[in-house]
Design a protein around this motif. Structure first.
Motif, PDB file in Angstrom:
ATOM      1  N   GLU A  44      47.700  36.875  34.606  1.00 18.40           N
ATOM      2  CA  GLU A  44      47.070  37.772  33.633  1.00 18.40           C
ATOM      3  C   GLU A  44      47.587  37.489  32.222  1.00 18.40           C
ATOM      4  O   GLU A  44      48.781  37.268  32.014  1.00 18.40           O
ATOM      5  N   GLY A  59      38.188  34.819  34.026  1.00 15.82           N
ATOM      6  CA  GLY A  59      39.094  35.866  33.556  1.00 15.82           C
ATOM      7  C   GLY A  59      39.960  35.404  32.409  1.00 15.82           C
ATOM      8  O   GLY A  59      40.409  36.220  31.598  1.00 15.82           O
ATOM      9  N   CYS A  83      31.563  37.980  37.187  1.00 16.63           N
ATOM     10  CA  CYS A  83      31.605  39.407  36.858  1.00 16.63           C
ATOM     11  C   CYS A  83      32.829  40.121  37.430  1.00 16.63           C
ATOM     12  O   CYS A  83      33.174  41.208  36.961  1.00 16.63           O
ATOM     13  N   GLY A  84      33.483  39.524  38.412  1.00 20.84           N
ATOM     14  CA  GLY A  84      34.653  40.174  39.003  1.00 20.84           C
ATOM     15  C   GLY A  84      35.789  39.205  39.228  1.00 20.84           C
ATOM     16  O   GLY A  84      36.221  39.011  40.367  1.00 20.84           O
ATOM     17  N   ARG A 105      44.884  37.850  38.372  1.00 22.64           N
ATOM     18  CA  ARG A 105      45.905  38.803  38.848  1.00 22.64           C
ATOM     19  C   ARG A 105      46.521  38.318  40.154  1.00 22.64           C
ATOM     20  O   ARG A 105      47.745  38.379  40.334  1.00 22.64           O
ATOM     21  N   SER A 163      40.367  41.068  27.943  1.00 22.37           N
ATOM     22  CA  SER A 163      41.095  41.874  28.920  1.00 22.37           C
ATOM     23  C   SER A 163      40.374  41.777  30.248  1.00 22.37           C
ATOM     24  O   SER A 163      39.135  41.682  30.284  1.00 22.37           O
ATOM     25  N   LEU A 164      41.115  41.794  31.351  1.00 19.43           N
ATOM     26  CA  LEU A 164      40.480  41.776  32.665  1.00 19.43           C
ATOM     27  C   LEU A 164      39.710  43.055  32.940  1.00 19.43           C
ATOM     28  O   LEU A 164      38.962  43.137  33.919  1.00 19.43           O
ATOM     29  N   GLU A 165      39.873  44.058  32.103  1.00 18.71           N
ATOM     30  CA  GLU A 165      39.119  45.300  32.250  1.00 18.71           C
ATOM     31  C   GLU A 165      37.779  45.233  31.526  1.00 18.71           C
ATOM     32  O   GLU A 165      36.945  46.132  31.658  1.00 18.71           O
ATOM     33  N   ASP A 166      37.553  44.167  30.727  1.00 17.22           N
ATOM     34  CA  ASP A 166      36.284  44.013  30.026  1.00 17.22           C
ATOM     35  C   ASP A 166      35.171  43.721  31.025  1.00 17.22           C
ATOM     36  O   ASP A 166      35.307  42.858  31.898  1.00 17.22           O
ATOM     37  N   ALA A 167      34.044  44.439  30.880  1.00 20.86           N
ATOM     38  CA  ALA A 167      32.895  44.185  31.743  1.00 20.86           C
ATOM     39  C   ALA A 167      32.159  42.939  31.268  1.00 20.86           C
ATOM     40  O   ALA A 167      31.980  42.725  30.065  1.00 20.86           O
ATOM     41  N   ASP A 175      48.820  42.048  44.312  1.00 21.97           N
ATOM     42  CA  ASP A 175      49.007  42.935  43.154  1.00 21.97           C
ATOM     43  C   ASP A 175      50.103  42.422  42.223  1.00 21.97           C
ATOM     44  O   ASP A 175      50.011  42.557  41.002  1.00 21.97           O
ATOM     45  N   SER A 178      39.108  38.126  39.926  1.00 26.88           N
ATOM     46  CA  SER A 178      40.379  38.735  40.344  1.00 26.88           C
ATOM     47  C   SER A 178      41.477  37.694  40.562  1.00 26.88           C
ATOM     48  O   SER A 178      42.623  38.060  40.805  1.00 26.88           O
TER      49      SER A 178
END
Length: 311
Positions: A107, A133, A96-97, A102, A138-142, A280, A99
């Motif tokens: 990405e 991921g 679910c997360g 990135r 998109s990495l912004e997709d839930a 980042d 990271s």
């Protein structure tokens, strides 16, 4: 099957499993007849075969979110792979997360399927990465999944990813003691190359309280704990080199916890702005400052891991 099976049990390998006369009254009859138990066993064997070419498997766990576990996983993988003779894999099962894409500068990358399975993404010749991921638009997709679907993906990562021969596979897990943790431990239980877990915490008692729960979880499921890492342990001023404790260890921090639980404290990694900046930007943190206290701490830790689990 359980210990109270009938004496004339035909066994799960038989075509009559769950159907033979001796199966009448056995509490496992329906499971044996469905073939599910045998299927689960065979899948564990498949996972063991797939991961057999990996020398050491290390889980990275934490009882609490926000302690920098994924940052730690990414940096540990990079520092181990900084030795070109060492082959490293990084598996992100934080469904679910995720990271890691990135953090590793990946990405937009997508997983490719071949006749041998899913191909991991390579950062360099000796560092490969796999993450949920890579499966998102998109990495912004839930990711709104129930437990069984997440567990199914974890099993697929273990069974179908075409890893090259690796010296170390670092598995970044989500925080807590939930479905994903039970799944990864149960799926790897036939793997003799699972060395255990590194537990990441921060100094404050709020984090240590949850880490104690994570340690209890590991003990209950038979997962060996390699050691503790205290992340964001302190801050070192770049001008005067004075140490400041931003997250004051009111109960003694990880050092006290390691002593009380008889678990080795592997490293105390200081807060350093270049760590956040490098994550980042998806680059190695030593590119900014090779003499940073955090960089030196990671270098020391990676050497310790290699000494503990030689290749």
């Amino acid at each position: 099957m359980s210990g109270d099976h009938p004496s004339d049990c035909v066994g799960i390998d038989s075509e009559q499993a769950g159907k033979a006369p001796g199966c009448a009254g056995c509490p496992n009859a329906s499971v044996c007849a469905s073939g599910k138990q045998f299927d689960e066993t065979s899948q564990l064997v498949e996972i063991e075969k797939r991961l057999r070419s990996i020398k050491h498997i290390l889980l990275i766990i934490s009882g609490k979110g926000g302690v920098g576990k994924s940052t730690f996983s990414a940096n540990l993988a990079r520092f181990l792979a900084s030795n070109e003779s060492i082959n490293v894999g990084l598996l992100d099962i934080d469904i679910c997360g995720p990271s890691i894409p990135r953090a590793m500068g990946l990405e937009g990358e997508q997983v490719h399927m071949s006749s041998d399975g899913w191909s991991p993404i390579y950062i360099q010749d000796n560092l490969a990465v796999m993450s949920s991921g890579f499966l998102l638009g998109s990495l912004e997709d839930a990711v709104i999944w129930r437990g069984p679907k997440k567990n199914g993906l974890i099993k697929q990562f273990l069974k179908d990813v075409d890893w090259p021969p690796l010296d170390y596979l670092i598995i970044d897990t989500p925080p807590g003691t939930s479905d994903e943790h039970l799944s990864i431990v149960s799926f790897l239980k036939k793997c003799a190359n699972l060395n255990g877990a590194i537990v990441v915490t921060t100094p404050q008692e709020a984090a240590l309280l949850d880490v104690r729960k994570q340690i209890d979880f590991a003990n209950r499921v038979g997962l060996p704990i390699i050691g503790l890492v205290e992340n964001m342990s302190h801050f070192v001023c770049s001008s005067c080199h004075k140490e400041s404790f931003i997250f004051k260890p009111t109960s003694g921090g990880a050092k006290s916890l390691s002593s009380s639980c008889n678990i080795q404290l592997l490293a105390s990694i200081p807060i350093d702005p270049i760590i956040g900046k490098s994550i980042d930007q998806g680059i190695a943190c030593w590119e900014e400052n090779k003499e940073s206290p955090a960089v030196l701490a990671y270098q020391s830790l990676s050497k310790k891991i290699i000494e503990m689990f030689p290749i």
